[in-house]
Design an enzyme around this catalytic site. Structure first.
Site, PDB file in Angstrom:
ATOM      1  N   LYS A 121      51.462  21.002  45.621  1.00 18.59           N
ATOM      2  CA  LYS A 121      51.607  22.378  46.730  1.00 18.59           C
ATOM      3  C   LYS A 121      52.086  22.522  47.246  1.00 18.59           C
ATOM      4  O   LYS A 121      52.122  21.242  48.028  1.00 18.59           O
ATOM      5  CB  LYS A 121      49.958  23.273  46.768  1.00 18.59           C
ATOM      6  CG  LYS A 121      50.546  24.555  46.238  1.00 18.59           C
ATOM      7  CD  LYS A 121      50.378  25.251  45.301  1.00 18.59           C
ATOM      8  CE  LYS A 121      50.543  26.300  44.566  1.00 18.59           C
ATOM      9  NZ  LYS A 121      49.987  26.733  43.347  1.00 18.59           N
TER      10      LYS A 121
HETATM   11  P1  NAD Z   1      53.565  36.610  43.473  1.00 22.04           P
HETATM   12  O1  NAD Z   1      54.296  36.702  44.289  1.00 22.04           O
HETATM   13  O2  NAD Z   1      54.496  37.290  42.143  1.00 22.04           O
HETATM   14  O3  NAD Z   1      53.494  38.330  43.348  1.00 22.04           O
HETATM   15  C1  NAD Z   1      51.940  38.723  44.628  1.00 22.04           C
HETATM   16  C2  NAD Z   1      51.701  39.544  44.539  1.00 22.04           C
HETATM   17  O4  NAD Z   1      50.084  40.404  45.165  1.00 22.04           O
HETATM   18  C3  NAD Z   1      52.700  40.480  44.231  1.00 22.04           C
HETATM   19  O5  NAD Z   1      52.773  42.157  43.183  1.00 22.04           O
HETATM   20  C4  NAD Z   1      52.268  41.600  46.341  1.00 22.04           C
HETATM   21  O6  NAD Z   1      52.270  42.447  46.603  1.00 22.04           O
HETATM   22  C5  NAD Z   1      50.259  41.295  45.948  1.00 22.04           C
HETATM   23  N1  NAD Z   1      49.819  41.219  47.065  1.00 22.04           N
HETATM   24  C6  NAD Z   1      50.370  40.258  48.150  1.00 22.04           C
HETATM   25  N2  NAD Z   1      49.325  40.970  49.498  1.00 22.04           N
HETATM   26  C7  NAD Z   1      47.952  42.074  48.501  1.00 22.04           C
HETATM   27  C8  NAD Z   1      47.154  42.779  49.294  1.00 22.04           C
HETATM   28  N3  NAD Z   1      47.369  42.567  50.456  1.00 22.04           N
HETATM   29  N4  NAD Z   1      45.780  43.482  48.369  1.00 22.04           N
HETATM   30  C9  NAD Z   1      47.413  43.606  46.652  1.00 22.04           C
HETATM   31  N5  NAD Z   1      48.149  42.982  46.313  1.00 22.04           N
HETATM   32  C10 NAD Z   1      48.954  41.962  47.068  1.00 22.04           C
HETATM   33  O7  NAD Z   1      52.894  35.664  42.801  1.00 22.04           O
HETATM   34  P2  NAD Z   1      52.413  35.092  41.695  1.00 22.04           P
HETATM   35  O8  NAD Z   1      52.925  33.985  41.338  1.00 22.04           O
HETATM   36  O9  NAD Z   1      51.417  36.406  41.107  1.00 22.04           O
HETATM   37  O10 NAD Z   1      50.517  34.528  42.585  1.00 22.04           O
HETATM   38  C11 NAD Z   1      49.800  35.199  42.368  1.00 22.04           C
HETATM   39  C12 NAD Z   1      48.108  34.352  42.382  1.00 22.04           C
HETATM   40  O11 NAD Z   1      48.350  33.471  41.182  1.00 22.04           O
HETATM   41  C13 NAD Z   1      48.396  33.603  43.285  1.00 22.04           C
HETATM   42  O12 NAD Z   1      47.047  33.224  43.875  1.00 22.04           O
HETATM   43  C14 NAD Z   1      48.858  32.557  43.142  1.00 22.04           C
HETATM   44  O13 NAD Z   1      48.597  31.299  43.827  1.00 22.04           O
HETATM   45  C15 NAD Z   1      48.463  32.432  41.515  1.00 22.04           C
HETATM   46  N6  NAD Z   1      49.311  31.796  40.455  1.00 22.04           N
HETATM   47  C16 NAD Z   1      49.881  32.000  39.711  1.00 22.04           C
HETATM   48  C17 NAD Z   1      50.936  31.314  39.219  1.00 22.04           C
HETATM   49  C18 NAD Z   1      52.328  31.693  38.790  1.00 22.04           C
HETATM   50  O14 NAD Z   1      52.826  30.850  37.312  1.00 22.04           O
HETATM   51  N7  NAD Z   1      52.640  32.375  39.152  1.00 22.04           N
HETATM   52  C19 NAD Z   1      50.157  30.417  38.630  1.00 22.04           C
HETATM   53  C20 NAD Z   1      48.764  29.975  38.552  1.00 22.04           C
HETATM   54  C21 NAD Z   1      48.148  30.902  39.850  1.00 22.04           C
END
Ligand code: NAD
Length: 419
Positions: free
Chosen positions: A107
């Site tokens: 990461k």
């Molecule tokens: P992203 O940046 O696209 O989206 C994050 C979302 O969370 C946004 O809508 C943001 O506004 C929201 N957010 C932030 N703070 C918040 C709060 N206090 N309350 C409610 N919503 C809030 O990120 P992502 O890629 O969708 O990742 C989200 C999670 O999924 C993370 O934990 C990431 O590690 C995990 N993840 C992502 C992927 C991927 O392919 N993108 C894969 C596996 C895991």
């Protein structure tokens, strides 16, 4: 003593302790399995638009090299620190092993609020970070991907910067790129689709019809919005969503396609409707069939876990549930079916793996093939988790992590102390 610290790292250590006890792993083997192989901290200076210079701190942690290159996302967020990045790298290792990918976990991240810098500054920072990482990454060493706060465009800048230094195009250095720059069809949707696919599978097992079932989704970024969209396509009513700007609720189901267009255009759900606004803190404990935390770590503590009113907890985010909440969930496993993060959101790394394979071969698949293969892998890992939970009489997170840890351990024990 260790350089890794903070609540998220402590959580990864505690979770590992539970699994190591369950698997009866000798004390002198534990550090070798848990502690990251390599951690890099870099300073990334950039010119701001006003001509001044700003320096941002960046990190990359590679957990183990036992099964192949390391693989993992890059997060741009104000909360990023070395301990959080290390915890996320460790979870990636158990995840990749659980779904049978030839990777260790990694990461990376930069401590920056991406909304506080301009697009030009974001490009400069992305390129500078990749340039600082060049000695430590490579298509057969460590392959990056997007995470919170980064996207396809950032991956394209990473790939371009790495390629310019090599003097040729090296698409296989990152995944989650735009399709126009060597990305795969189906990667953008992969994580959310996987979450929805597994949630529907559990609905079926519980005898709940998808049509008319209800879901609540925290986070409306890449994972949350595509999970919502896919569940909506299955006929599930999305009765509440939230993001950093607030929350919306509608008992008869939100209009997800229109909300997605709004969020893509405006960068958040703010301004979609003033009538549907609700308290973001209330949505996790709303009665629903499927709850998808898809924002960030540690949002479900023991108190929230006591108050959950969902039938299925589908962890889209990494580490949304604290170890104390896990104790509550283990007690409530007859009421709430947990799909743990390392399985639930693994569709993202599975399709990233497909992207890497396609880039290495320069042979590209259809979206249908990508998604079919993604679901095959998720279904196999799901079946293995369920059968292991039954066999060991443990709850789903312990079963899923036990499979992952065991596979990494087997690799280490057959190779020796180096990797
Ligand atoms: P992203 O940046 O696209 O989206 C994050 C979302 O969370 C946004 O809508 C943001 O506004 C929201 N957010 C932030 N703070 C918040 C709060 N206090 N309350 C409610 N919503 C809030 O990120 P992502 O890629 O969708 O990742 C989200 C999670 O999924 C993370 O934990 C990431 O590690 C995990 N993840 C992502 C992927 C991927 O392919 N993108 C894969 C596996 C895991």
């Amino acid at each position: 003593m260790t350089v890794f610290s903070g609540p998220v790292f402590d959580m990864a250590v505690k979770q590992f302790g539970v699994i190591a006890d369950h698997l009866d792993i000798p004390e002198d083997e534990r550090g070798r399995l848990l502690m990251p192989k390599r951690a890099v901290t870099v300073s990334c200076p950039i010119h701001r638009d006003d001509g001044s210079i700003a320096v941002f701190e960046g990190y990359r942690v590679q957990h183990h090299l036992t099964l192949g290159p390391t693989k993992g996302g890059t997060r741009f967020a104000a909360s990023v620190d070395l301990g959080e990045v290390a915890a996320l790298a460790i979870w990636m290792s158990w995840k990749c092993a659980l779904v049978g990918l030839p990777y260790g976990g990694a990461k990376g991240g930069i401590c920056v609020d991406p909304s506080s810098i301009s697009r030009l500054e974001l490009e400069a920072l992305s390129r500078r970070y990749m340039q600082e990482m060049i000695p430590f990454v490579g298509p057969h060493t460590d392959v990056m991907a997007p995470d919170m706060g980064t996207n396809e465009q950032v991956m394209a800048w990473f790939m371009d910067t790495y390629s310019m230094y090599q003097g040729r195009t090296v698409t296989e250095i990152v995944t989650g790129k735009p399709v126009a720059s060597g990305g795969t069809l189906g990667r953008r949707e992969a994580t959310g689709r996987g979450v929805a696919h597994l949630a529907r599978k559990v609905l079926d097992e519980l005898g709940i019809a998808a049509e008319g079932a209800t879901a609540v989704i925290q986070g409306f970024g890449n994972v949350g919005s595509y999970a919502a969209s896919e569940l909506h396509r299955f006929g599930v009513k999305i009765i509440a969503v939230s993001d950093h700007s607030g929350a919306l609720t509608c008992r008869s189901g939100l209009d997800i396609p229109t909300l997605m267009r709004h969020a893509q255009q405006h960068g958040s759900i703010a301004g979609f409707s003033s009538e549907l606004c609700c308290d973001p803190d209330s949505i996790l404990t709303m009665p629903c069939d499927i709850l998808v935390p898809a924002a960030m770590e540690q949002v479900i503590d023991a108190t929230t876990a006591e108050r959950l009113q969902c039938r299925i907890l589908a962890e889209g985010a990494n580490g949304p549930t604290t170890p104390a909440a896990d104790l509550v969930l283990a007690d409530r496993e007859q009421e709430i079916f947990l799909i743990p993060d390392i399985l639930c959101n693994s569709g993202g790394v599975v399709v990233s793996y497909f992207e890497w394979v396609q880039d290495l071969q320069q042979l590209f698949w259809t979206e249908e093939e990508v998604t079919r293969r993604e679901y095959e892998i998720l279904d196999r890992a799901f079946a293995q988790m369920v059968s292991r939970a039954r066999q060991d009489q443990v709850f789903n997170r312990t079963a899923a992590m036990a499979i992952g840890v065991e596979r990494v351990r087997a690799g280490k024990n057959t190779r020796g102390l180096f990797p």
